[in-house]
Design an enzyme around this catalytic site. Structure first.
Site, short mmCIF file in Angstrom:
data_model
loop_
_atom_site.label_atom_id
_atom_site.label_comp_id
_atom_site.label_asym_id
_atom_site.label_seq_id
_atom_site.Cartn_x
_atom_site.Cartn_y
_atom_site.Cartn_z
N LYS A 90 -19.93 -18.50 -5.49
CA LYS A 90 -20.92 -18.72 -6.56
C LYS A 90 -20.55 -17.88 -7.76
O LYS A 90 -20.32 -16.67 -7.63
CB LYS A 90 -22.32 -18.30 -6.07
CG LYS A 90 -23.40 -18.56 -7.11
CD LYS A 90 -23.87 -19.98 -7.11
CE LYS A 90 -24.65 -20.40 -8.35
NZ LYS A 90 -23.80 -20.87 -9.47
N GLN A 111 -18.58 -10.29 -9.33
CA GLN A 111 -19.57 -11.22 -8.79
C GLN A 111 -19.86 -10.95 -7.30
O GLN A 111 -20.97 -11.17 -6.83
CB GLN A 111 -19.05 -12.65 -8.99
CG GLN A 111 -20.12 -13.71 -9.09
CD GLN A 111 -20.75 -13.84 -10.47
OE1 GLN A 111 -20.06 -13.80 -11.48
NE2 GLN A 111 -22.06 -13.97 -10.53
N LYS A 114 -22.44 -8.11 -7.32
CA LYS A 114 -23.64 -8.58 -8.02
C LYS A 114 -24.42 -9.55 -7.14
O LYS A 114 -25.64 -9.40 -6.95
CB LYS A 114 -23.21 -9.30 -9.31
CG LYS A 114 -24.34 -9.81 -10.16
CD LYS A 114 -23.87 -10.80 -11.23
CE LYS A 114 -22.77 -10.28 -12.11
NZ LYS A 114 -22.61 -11.10 -13.34
N LYS A 126 -15.35 -17.31 -9.57
CA LYS A 126 -15.40 -17.46 -11.04
C LYS A 126 -14.28 -18.41 -11.42
O LYS A 126 -13.26 -18.49 -10.74
CB LYS A 126 -15.16 -16.10 -11.72
CG LYS A 126 -15.68 -16.04 -13.13
CD LYS A 126 -17.14 -15.62 -13.14
CE LYS A 126 -17.75 -15.69 -14.51
NZ LYS A 126 -19.08 -15.02 -14.51
N GLY A 165 -22.56 -21.64 -15.67
CA GLY A 165 -22.05 -21.32 -17.00
C GLY A 165 -21.63 -19.87 -17.14
O GLY A 165 -21.91 -19.01 -16.30
N ASP A 166 -20.90 -19.62 -18.21
CA ASP A 166 -20.54 -18.26 -18.66
C ASP A 166 -20.17 -18.46 -20.14
O ASP A 166 -20.62 -19.45 -20.76
CB ASP A 166 -19.39 -17.69 -17.82
CG ASP A 166 -19.19 -16.19 -18.04
OD1 ASP A 166 -19.92 -15.39 -17.44
OD2 ASP A 166 -18.29 -15.81 -18.83
N THR A 209 -30.78 -14.48 -17.30
CA THR A 209 -29.92 -13.30 -17.43
C THR A 209 -30.54 -12.30 -18.41
O THR A 209 -30.64 -11.10 -18.12
CB THR A 209 -28.50 -13.69 -17.89
OG1 THR A 209 -28.05 -14.77 -17.06
CG2 THR A 209 -27.55 -12.53 -17.78
N ASN A 240 -26.24 -17.18 -25.00
CA ASN A 240 -27.33 -17.33 -24.03
C ASN A 240 -27.96 -16.01 -23.65
O ASN A 240 -29.19 -15.84 -23.70
CB ASN A 240 -26.80 -18.07 -22.79
CG ASN A 240 -27.79 -18.07 -21.66
OD1 ASN A 240 -27.78 -17.18 -20.81
ND2 ASN A 240 -28.71 -19.02 -21.67
N SER A 385 -29.86 -18.86 -10.39
CA SER A 385 -28.97 -19.92 -9.91
C SER A 385 -29.17 -20.12 -8.40
O SER A 385 -29.21 -21.25 -7.91
CB SER A 385 -27.50 -19.57 -10.17
OG SER A 385 -27.15 -19.84 -11.50
#
Ligand code: NDP
Ligand code: 2IT
Length: 453
Positions: A90, A111, A114, A126, A165-166, A209, A240, A385
């Site tokens: 993820k 990630q 996190k 990622k 997204g990123d 976020t 964002n 998410s």
């Protein structure tokens, strides 16, 4: 640093030349978890650290598409499937010309810890491409997304790998990517998060976020018996994460005096209110313009170009109480960090991933700032998410206040476990240590329990 960590890092460095961002992220984690490795013989014996720095799988692929002039364009796409010990891979997709394997490995590595902190069953990955969305028409972006997904689709799935997204990937891109996946796979399923609300998206995911980062900051301030009300805040970025950080800060009574893009920053001494934030959202999400226009529109704001500024960014010299870097990696160097400390900032909470260099982070820890590392402070995005995945599995959509309530609870929990771990290891209030230790031990124990592999 311990001899053990020195040896581990020398090995990672030798195996991953030319990947400075990945090495920087690994060094931060290794330094923080050194006491855990020293204490736990099984982690050492089963080479958990050596295994956790090695992606389970790296996919690299060609992406060919035709631009509006009829010219063929070739980009490079990637997905780094880093760790699936506690759930499906993820993590987001980044479309930016700077994207390369080392940057995606750093992001996928962050990630891991996190996602472990979110309390949800999420592994880590990622991906992205060296595609530059700037200046491209909607149809060009669509054709690129279709070409990108026509290869990626065979490697992902709701129980396998769920991208989101990123930088450079927002609602528009997720739509084109999802539409392509659905046609190719002939399934309507929760394979991406950040989807539109009419087709499986979750309320609060766009906000998550930024809101989560502000909730985390509020928790840190609470340990010093204070709140965000009346605090002057610097925010960088205007995408964002920055937008919803600003929105929540305004709601909680803080005064936000800046935002930025890759060309420069605006400083607005009167503060960014809701009307000005709507202007930023329209400028960046619809018209896709430059932040300089903000200063052309509002006379209380000044614009400072930062292209070519190499030794420091004057944004971080502005007087403030709190800073929320929300643009990109290494946007605060040692000089910037020293400037922030000197000007009296007492809290830095990272919306972006690794926005502070190793030397900069050192300054914050020395000065005993409330310093929330990205893997804790910006985990609200991936957490919601995870909630979007749960809603998709249930074939239900939850109410806005329910999702926001979960987000708030998750951010408080991340704060508590990070703080508790920092106390257990003798450095109370060191959230870098605490977040890394708490995230690492959860994944390490899952890897131990599941055997060598
Ligand atoms: P967006 O693409 O929406 O916005 C990115 C912002 O950062 C833009 O203002 C952009 O300016 C600026 N920026 C990007 N690259 C650079 C650069 N090299 N130098 C200076 N400024 C730059 O992305 P997000 O807001 O989603 O992401 C921002 C950060 O937050 C990233 O570090 C991302 O990894 C992290 N993050 C994002 C999450 C999410 O849910 N989206 C979750 C957790 C972390 P310009 O318009 O000029 O490109
Ligand atoms: O860095 C991140 O956590 C993200 N870009 C969000 C990842 C996600 O899967 O929502």
């Amino acid at each position: 640093m311990s001899a053990l960590v020195d040896d581990l890092l020398a090995d990672v460095e030798a195996k991953n030349p030319h990947q400075p961002e990945f090495l920087q992220a690994v060094e931060e984690v290794a330094t923080a978890i050194a006491p855990v490795l020293e204490k736990n013989e099984r982690y050492r014996q089963e080479k958990i650290f050596q295994r956790i720095v090695e992606p389970e799988r790296v996919i690299s692929f060609r992406v060919c598409w035709m631009d509006d002039r009829g010219d063929i364009q070739v980009n490079r796409g990637y997905r780094v499937q880093m760790n699936s010990a506690i759930g499906p891979y993820k993590g987001g997709l980044r479309f930016h010309p700077s994207v390369n394997l080392g940057i995606l490995k750093f992001l996928a590595f962050e990630q891991v810890f996190k996602n472990a902190l979110t309390t949800l069953p999420l592994g880590a990955g990622k991906g992205g491409a060296d595609f530059d969305p700037k200046g491209k028409s909607d149809y060009e972006v669509m054709r690129f997304c279709q070409a990108f997904m026509s290869e990626l689709f065979r490697h992902i799935g709701p129980e396998r790998d769920v991208p989101a997204g990123d930088i450079g990937v927002g609602g528009r891109e997720i739509g084109y990517l999802f539409g392509t996946y659905r046609r190719l796979d002939n399934h309507f399923e929760g394979v991406l998060t950040g989807k539109g609300l009419n087709w499986g998206g979750s309320l609060i995911r766009p906000e998550a976020t930024g809101y989560g980062n502000v909730y985390f900051a509020a928790e840190m301030l609470n340990t010093r018996n204070t709140t965000l009300e009346g605090k002057t805040c610097l925010v960088s970025g205007s995408g964002n994460v920055a937008q919803y950080t600003i929105e929540k800060l305004i709601e909680l009574g803080a005064k936000v005096v800046s935002c930025s893009d890759s060309n420069g920053y605006v400083y607005d001494e009167a503060g960014i209110d809701r009307t000005k934030l709507s202007f930023i959202m329209d400028l960046k999400n619809k018209r896709r313009g430059r932040i300089k226009e903000f200063a052309d529109q509002f006379s209380s704001a000044e614009y400072v170009a930062t292209n070519g500024t190499t030794d420091h960014n004057p944004l971080w010299k502005q007087k403030a109480d709190c800073a929320f870097p929300s643009a990109t990696q290494n946007e605060i160097n040692a000089t910037d960090a020293a400037n922030l400390v000197d000007s009296g900032v007492t809290l830095v909470s990272e919306g972006a991933n690794m926005p502070v260099t190793a030397e900069g982070a050192h300054h914050f820890l020395e000065a005993k700032l409330l310093y929330g590392p990205g893997k804790a402070a910006n985990a609200g995005g991936v957490a919601v998410s995870g909630l979007e995945m749960a809603q998709n599995s249930q074939r239900l959509g939850w109410r806005r206040e329910d999702v926001d309530g979960h987000l708030h609870r998750i951010m408080k929990s991340i704060h508590t476990v990070s703080r508790d771990a920092s106390e257990t290891y003798g450095q109370p209030g060191n959230y870098v240590l605490g977040a890394n230790v708490a995230g690492f031990t959860k994944v390490a124990d899952a890897m131990l329990e599941q055997g060598i592999g």
